[in-house]
Write an enzyme that holds these catalytic residues in place. Structure first.
Site: not given
Length: 158
Positions: A34-36
């Site tokens: 759930e990271c850029g």
């Protein structure tokens, strides 16, 4: 000492010695779902597909230490990576990559290849390139896309 001196646990809960990868070039990455930078899973899979037949492996280690960006279970993470990015490279159980509970592998990696200003990993998708002798060649920042280090991978494979 080399990365071959360490063991870890696969997503399936099996103990795995990194000595099993002896003679291969490795790209060890701390990942998050759930990271850029999560779309880098696609780039990691691309370089894995391109070079795996030449003795190259990507080893993914999920980590939830950076703003809780990988909160799922190992099973949920494995499913997410396969479903969304077609990940077929080896993924290992979630680990800490910094601090007093850091997995010994990541303590070794950060001592061998310090980052900017500090040896600590500062974010998800920090990458370590390992030569065929288990030695750290280089460390890449999270924003460094896997495709942009292909020349370094090719050089290590020679």
């Amino acid at each position: 000492m080399s990365v071959y001196d360490f063991s870890t646990v696969t997503m399936q809960g099996e103990e795995k010695s990194l000595a099993d990868y002896e003679g291969k070039v490795l790209l060890i990455v701390n990942t998050a779902s759930e990271c850029g930078f999560t779309p880098q899973f696609q780039g990691l899979q691309t370089v894995y597909d391109q070079y795996s037949d030449q003795g190259f492996e990507v080893l993914g280690f999920p980590c939830n230490q950076f703003k809780d960006q990988d909160p799922g279970t190992n099973e949920e993470i494995a499913d997410f990576c396969q479903r969304n990015y077609g990940v077929t490279f080896p993924m290992f159980e979630k680990v800490d990559v910094k601090g007093e509970n850091a997995h010994p592998l990541f303590s070794y990696l950060t001592n061998e290849a310090k980052g900017m200003l500090t040896k600590d990993i500062k974010w998800n998708f920090t990458k370590f390139l390992i030569n065929r002798h288990g030695e750290v060649i280089d460390r890449y920042a999270p924003q460094t896309k896997p495709e942009s280090i292909q020349k370094d991978i090719e050089e290590a494979l020679k």
